[in-house]
Design an enzyme around this catalytic site. Sequence first.
Site, PDB file in Angstrom:
ATOM      1  N   ASP A 135       0.842  -1.194   0.000  1.00  0.00           N
ATOM      2  CA  ASP A 135       0.000   0.000   0.000  1.00  0.00           C
ATOM      3  C   ASP A 135       0.874   1.239   0.000  1.00  0.00           C
ATOM      4  O   ASP A 135       1.936   1.262   0.621  1.00  0.00           O
ATOM      5  CB  ASP A 135      -0.918   0.029   1.219  1.00  0.00           C
ATOM      6  CG  ASP A 135      -2.142   0.922   1.007  1.00  0.00           C
ATOM      7  OD1 ASP A 135      -2.275   1.517  -0.082  1.00  0.00           O
ATOM      8  OD2 ASP A 135      -2.959   1.024   1.921  1.00  0.00           O
ATOM      9  N   GLY A 136       0.419   2.258  -0.705  1.00  0.00           N
ATOM     10  CA  GLY A 136       1.010   3.584  -0.616  1.00  0.00           C
ATOM     11  C   GLY A 136       0.153   4.391   0.339  1.00  0.00           C
ATOM     12  O   GLY A 136      -1.061   4.208   0.391  1.00  0.00           O
ATOM     13  N   ASP A 149      -4.640  -2.083  -2.896  1.00  0.00           N
ATOM     14  CA  ASP A 149      -5.916  -1.379  -3.028  1.00  0.00           C
ATOM     15  C   ASP A 149      -5.856  -0.331  -4.137  1.00  0.00           C
ATOM     16  O   ASP A 149      -6.757   0.469  -4.284  1.00  0.00           O
ATOM     17  CB  ASP A 149      -6.371  -0.772  -1.699  1.00  0.00           C
ATOM     18  CG  ASP A 149      -5.482   0.351  -1.215  1.00  0.00           C
ATOM     19  OD1 ASP A 149      -4.458   0.651  -1.864  1.00  0.00           O
ATOM     20  OD2 ASP A 149      -5.799   0.933  -0.166  1.00  0.00           O
ATOM     21  N   ASP A 201      -3.522  -1.660   4.410  1.00  0.00           N
ATOM     22  CA  ASP A 201      -3.690  -0.340   4.989  1.00  0.00           C
ATOM     23  C   ASP A 201      -2.793  -0.133   6.213  1.00  0.00           C
ATOM     24  O   ASP A 201      -2.173   0.903   6.385  1.00  0.00           O
ATOM     25  CB  ASP A 201      -5.159  -0.165   5.380  1.00  0.00           C
ATOM     26  CG  ASP A 201      -5.606   1.275   5.279  1.00  0.00           C
ATOM     27  OD1 ASP A 201      -5.083   1.992   4.407  1.00  0.00           O
ATOM     28  OD2 ASP A 201      -6.467   1.676   6.061  1.00  0.00           O
TER      29      ASP A 201
END
Length: 159
Positions: free
Chosen positions: A8-9, A74, A139
């Site tokens: 995730d970023g 995501d 997340d």
Amino acid sequence: MNVTIYTDGAARGNPDGPGGYGTVLQYVDPKGNLHERELSRGYEKTTNNRMELMAAIAGLEALNRPCQVTLYSDSSYLVNAFNQHWIDGWIKKGWKRGKNEPVKNIDLWKRLLEAKKPHQVQFVWVKGHAGHPENERCDQLATYAADHGPWEIDQVENG
């Protein structure tokens, strides 16, 4: 070997913009032991799409032999680029898209293609913030990266 990569970023953790990314590799060794390796980078000032790409690159470049990989993200942009063959179209059009607009982040897309080469990779989109365990895992990683600064992966950005 089968490897699961959660990426995730993150835009949280840094009041000045996107904060960092997180990547975790999970695999089971031949003896049945679960292993986990965390790679993260915080406080990198860039766009969220670049963060998502760097997170995927970090995970794939960390593998030292060909693997079967399931990569959870995501980022529908990242996942659709491969699952819907956008990236193939961009390459055929000379890294252009739509009405001849240049594709952004070509440097990272090329690097991701190179990192992906030795592996069989399945890209899986986990819809953001829907309570899916895979999304929660992605997340948490990015938030941790953004809040805690650089870890093992500095050399990935610097080549």
